[in-house]
Design a protein around this motif. Structure first.
Motif, short mmCIF file in Angstrom:
data_model
loop_
_atom_site.label_atom_id
_atom_site.label_comp_id
_atom_site.label_asym_id
_atom_site.label_seq_id
_atom_site.Cartn_x
_atom_site.Cartn_y
_atom_site.Cartn_z
N PRO A 69 3.44 -9.31 21.50
CA PRO A 69 3.80 -9.77 20.14
C PRO A 69 2.71 -9.48 19.11
CG PRO A 69 3.32 -11.63 21.61
CD PRO A 69 3.42 -10.41 22.46
N HIS A 70 1.45 -9.40 19.55
CA HIS A 70 0.37 -9.07 18.63
C HIS A 70 0.49 -7.63 18.11
CE1 HIS A 70 -1.90 -12.43 20.69
NE2 HIS A 70 -2.05 -12.71 19.41
N ALA A 71 1.15 -6.76 18.90
CA ALA A 71 1.21 -5.34 18.56
C ALA A 71 2.54 -4.94 17.93
CB ALA A 71 0.95 -4.49 19.80
N ALA A 72 3.49 -5.84 17.91
CA ALA A 72 4.85 -5.47 17.50
C ALA A 72 4.89 -4.91 16.08
CB ALA A 72 5.77 -6.68 17.62
N GLY A 73 4.17 -5.53 15.17
CA GLY A 73 4.17 -5.06 13.78
C GLY A 73 3.54 -3.70 13.63
N CYS A 74 2.40 -3.50 14.27
CA CYS A 74 1.73 -2.19 14.20
C CYS A 74 2.59 -1.10 14.82
CB CYS A 74 0.37 -2.26 14.91
SG CYS A 74 -0.87 -3.21 14.03
N ASN A 75 3.15 -1.37 15.98
CA ASN A 75 4.00 -0.37 16.63
C ASN A 75 5.22 -0.02 15.78
OD1 ASN A 75 2.27 -0.31 18.79
ND2 ASN A 75 3.51 -1.62 20.11
N GLU A 76 5.76 -1.02 15.09
CA GLU A 76 6.91 -0.76 14.22
C GLU A 76 6.52 0.07 13.01
OE1 GLU A 76 10.97 -1.05 12.98
OE2 GLU A 76 9.91 -1.19 14.89
N LEU A 77 5.35 -0.19 12.45
CA LEU A 77 4.87 0.62 11.32
C LEU A 77 4.73 2.09 11.74
CD1 LEU A 77 2.06 -1.67 9.80
CD2 LEU A 77 4.23 -1.06 8.70
N ILE A 78 4.19 2.30 12.93
CA ILE A 78 4.02 3.67 13.43
C ILE A 78 5.37 4.30 13.74
CG2 ILE A 78 3.05 5.06 15.31
CD1 ILE A 78 0.83 2.85 15.51
N ARG A 79 6.27 3.54 14.40
CA ARG A 79 7.58 4.07 14.79
C ARG A 79 8.41 4.51 13.59
NH1 ARG A 79 12.84 2.90 15.33
NH2 ARG A 79 12.62 0.94 14.21
N THR A 80 8.29 3.77 12.49
CA THR A 80 9.09 4.06 11.30
C THR A 80 8.35 4.93 10.29
OG1 THR A 80 8.36 1.94 10.36
CG2 THR A 80 10.47 1.96 11.55
N ALA B 34 0.83 -1.20 0.00
CA ALA B 34 0.00 0.00 0.00
C ALA B 34 0.87 1.25 0.00
CB ALA B 34 -0.93 -0.01 1.21
N ASN B 35 1.93 1.24 0.79
CA ASN B 35 2.85 2.39 0.78
C ASN B 35 3.51 2.58 -0.58
OD1 ASN B 35 2.95 3.80 3.37
ND2 ASN B 35 3.65 1.87 4.25
N SER B 36 3.85 1.46 -1.23
CA SER B 36 4.49 1.57 -2.55
C SER B 36 3.52 2.13 -3.58
CB SER B 36 5.00 0.20 -3.00
OG SER B 36 3.94 -0.65 -3.42
N TYR B 37 2.23 1.97 -3.33
CA TYR B 37 1.20 2.53 -4.22
C TYR B 37 0.81 3.95 -3.82
CZ TYR B 37 0.21 -2.28 -5.87
OH TYR B 37 0.28 -3.54 -6.42
N ASN B 38 1.50 4.50 -2.83
CA ASN B 38 1.18 5.84 -2.32
C ASN B 38 -0.23 5.92 -1.74
OD1 ASN B 38 3.70 7.12 -2.99
ND2 ASN B 38 3.05 7.11 -5.12
N LYS B 39 -0.65 4.83 -1.10
CA LYS B 39 -1.93 4.79 -0.40
C LYS B 39 -1.71 5.17 1.06
CE LYS B 39 -4.21 2.58 -3.84
NZ LYS B 39 -5.51 2.91 -4.44
N ASP B 40 -2.77 5.62 1.72
CA ASP B 40 -2.71 5.90 3.15
C ASP B 40 -2.74 4.60 3.93
OD1 ASP B 40 -2.71 8.86 3.39
OD2 ASP B 40 -4.60 8.67 2.31
N VAL B 41 -1.85 4.48 4.91
CA VAL B 41 -1.78 3.30 5.76
C VAL B 41 -1.95 3.72 7.21
CG1 VAL B 41 -0.39 1.31 6.49
CG2 VAL B 41 -0.27 2.11 4.12
N PHE B 42 -2.79 3.00 7.94
CA PHE B 42 -3.03 3.26 9.36
C PHE B 42 -2.73 1.99 10.16
CE2 PHE B 42 -5.68 6.06 6.90
CZ PHE B 42 -5.69 7.27 7.59
N ALA B 43 -2.30 2.17 11.40
CA ALA B 43 -2.04 1.02 12.27
C ALA B 43 -2.56 1.32 13.67
CB ALA B 43 -0.56 0.70 12.31
N VAL B 44 -3.17 0.31 14.27
CA VAL B 44 -3.67 0.43 15.64
C VAL B 44 -2.52 0.15 16.60
CG1 VAL B 44 -5.26 -0.53 17.35
CG2 VAL B 44 -5.99 -0.28 14.95
N PRO B 45 -2.19 1.07 17.50
CA PRO B 45 -1.08 0.84 18.43
C PRO B 45 -1.44 -0.19 19.50
CG PRO B 45 -2.24 2.84 19.04
CD PRO B 45 -2.87 2.36 17.75
N GLY B 46 -0.44 -0.80 20.08
CA GLY B 46 -0.67 -1.77 21.14
C GLY B 46 0.38 -1.65 22.22
N ARG B 47 0.29 -2.51 23.23
CA ARG B 47 1.22 -2.46 24.36
C ARG B 47 2.62 -2.85 23.94
NH1 ARG B 47 -1.52 -6.30 28.64
NH2 ARG B 47 -1.66 -7.52 26.72
N ILE B 48 3.60 -2.16 24.51
CA ILE B 48 5.00 -2.51 24.29
C ILE B 48 5.25 -3.92 24.81
CG2 ILE B 48 7.39 -1.94 24.89
CD1 ILE B 48 6.46 0.98 25.17
N GLY B 49 5.89 -4.73 24.02
CA GLY B 49 6.18 -6.10 24.43
C GLY B 49 5.13 -7.11 24.03
#
Length: 369
Positions: free
Chosen positions: A262-273, A245-260
């Protein structure tokens, strides 16, 4: 028409001809039938075709499978949607590697005014399940169509919540329309055909093989205005979809989760970067997309319908590159049409003279509504 459909399906079955190369052939010959009627000399002199691909086209003879597919789609009321068709999803058409052929069973408009893809882990926690359900419920008030991939977890929750709240929902499949994978979702899939639909690029009898899922993900990303990742680990299909989606210049959203978590690690990384915007509610999405200020209108597949039908195929091809009231630079039209620059300039001029396109400063153009 039957002969053209036969050649359209055949074009997708030549191993050496992928979606990008197929579009170059269509840009040159304007129809699938013309590709197969071309001479060896004509084919070899098209950029990126050469002797090997030309031979593959000329030697293709697996029409038994093609004819079987035509019988199947007729029997089960499946709509084949070719890349040059006015029914082809406009958002997806703007993606360079989009499929040349789609197979669709359903009643939802693939060019609806607002489309959101929702993806996530196949094993969500209670938090992810609750957030996903709430997001879909709140989107119901904003005339948004929901797209996902029919997988376990977040995908099927999004589809079922959409059905619960009367929202059209599209399932993009990694296999043919003769089956549902996983089979436990068959009941949901049948309900989606009545309020939404099922979409795939694969022929019937195609198995849900591992390599098909990333291919499916590019449709999930490309057909929508925005993609929401609800829960995800640091690896998996959801992050692939977000990256596409980013390569297509689309808007991407991610739901944040608790640090640590594992279900939230990918979303938190998308937001962090900065690969995704943080989303805590449907309101965040609606505000960013500007959907809180106006009502949606269908993405126009055929502006000025009466005149559109009188245009030749190349002129219609240029016109279908426009979505709604957006503006296109002449260079962008050249890239997206896969036509020679001189031909695009000529076609744009003709469309201007017919009062279909309006010339704007800076070599930009817009459809006259």
């Amino acid at each position: 028409m039957q002969e053209e459909l036969r050649h359209q399906i055949a074009l997708t079955q030549i191993p050496q001809i992928g979606d990008i190369v197929a579009k170059k052939l269509l840009a040159h010959f304007h129809s699938a039938s013309a590709v197969f009627k071309a001479s060896k000399h004509e084919l070899e002199h098209i950029p990126d075709i050469g002797t090997v691909r030309a031979a593959a086209i000329l030697e293709f003879d697996d029409y038994e499978q093609v004819d079987k597919e035509i019988e199947y789609i007729a029997q089960y009321d499946i709509q084949p949607i070719f890349y040059t068709s006015a029914q082809y999803p406009k958002r997806l058409k703007h993606c360079a590697d989009s499929p040349v052929m789609l197979y669709y069973k359903g009643n939802a408009d693939l060019n609806a005014g607002r489309i959101v893809s929702i993806v996530g882990t196949r094993a969500p926690g209670d938090y992810g399940k609750t957030i996903c359900a709430k997001l879909v419920e709140d989107l119901a008030a904003h005339n948004v169509m929901v797209v996902s991939g029919m997988a376990y977890g977040i995908d099927i929750i999004a589809h079922r919540q959409a059905l619960l709240h009367g929202i059209p929902t599209i399932g993009v499949l990694a296999h043919g329309l003769d089956r549902i994978y996983p089979p436990q979702h068959k009941g949901t899939a049948m309900a989606m055909v009545e309020n939404g639909g099922l979409l795939t690029e694969f022929l019937s009898e195609t198995q849900p093989d591992k390599q098909h899922f990333p291919m499916r993900n590019r449709i999930v990303a490309g057909i929508a205005d925005a993609t929401i990742v609800v829960e995800s680990g640091l690896k998996g299909g959801s992050l692939i979809t977000a990256d596409i989606a980013n390569s297509y210049n689309k808007d991407v959203f991610a739901v944040p989760g608790r640090i640590g978590d594992p279900h939230a690690a990918g979303c938190n990384e998308l937001i962090r970067t900065n690969q995704a915007m943080l989303i805590t509610s449907a309101t965040d999405l609606v505000q960013v997309m500007g959907w809180d200020h106006h009502h949606p209108s269908k993405v126009q597949a055929d502006p000025q319908l009466g005149l559109f039908l009188t245009l030749d195929e190349a002129e219609r091809h240029i016109l279908t590159l426009f979505t709604g009231n957006d503006e296109k630079h002449i260079d962008q039209l050249r890239r997206e049409s896969y036509l020679p620059g001189s031909q695009v300039a000529s076609l744009v001029l003709k469309l201007e003279m017919q009062h279909v396109l309006r010339g704007l400063p800076g070599q930009k153009y817009q459809v006259i509504n």
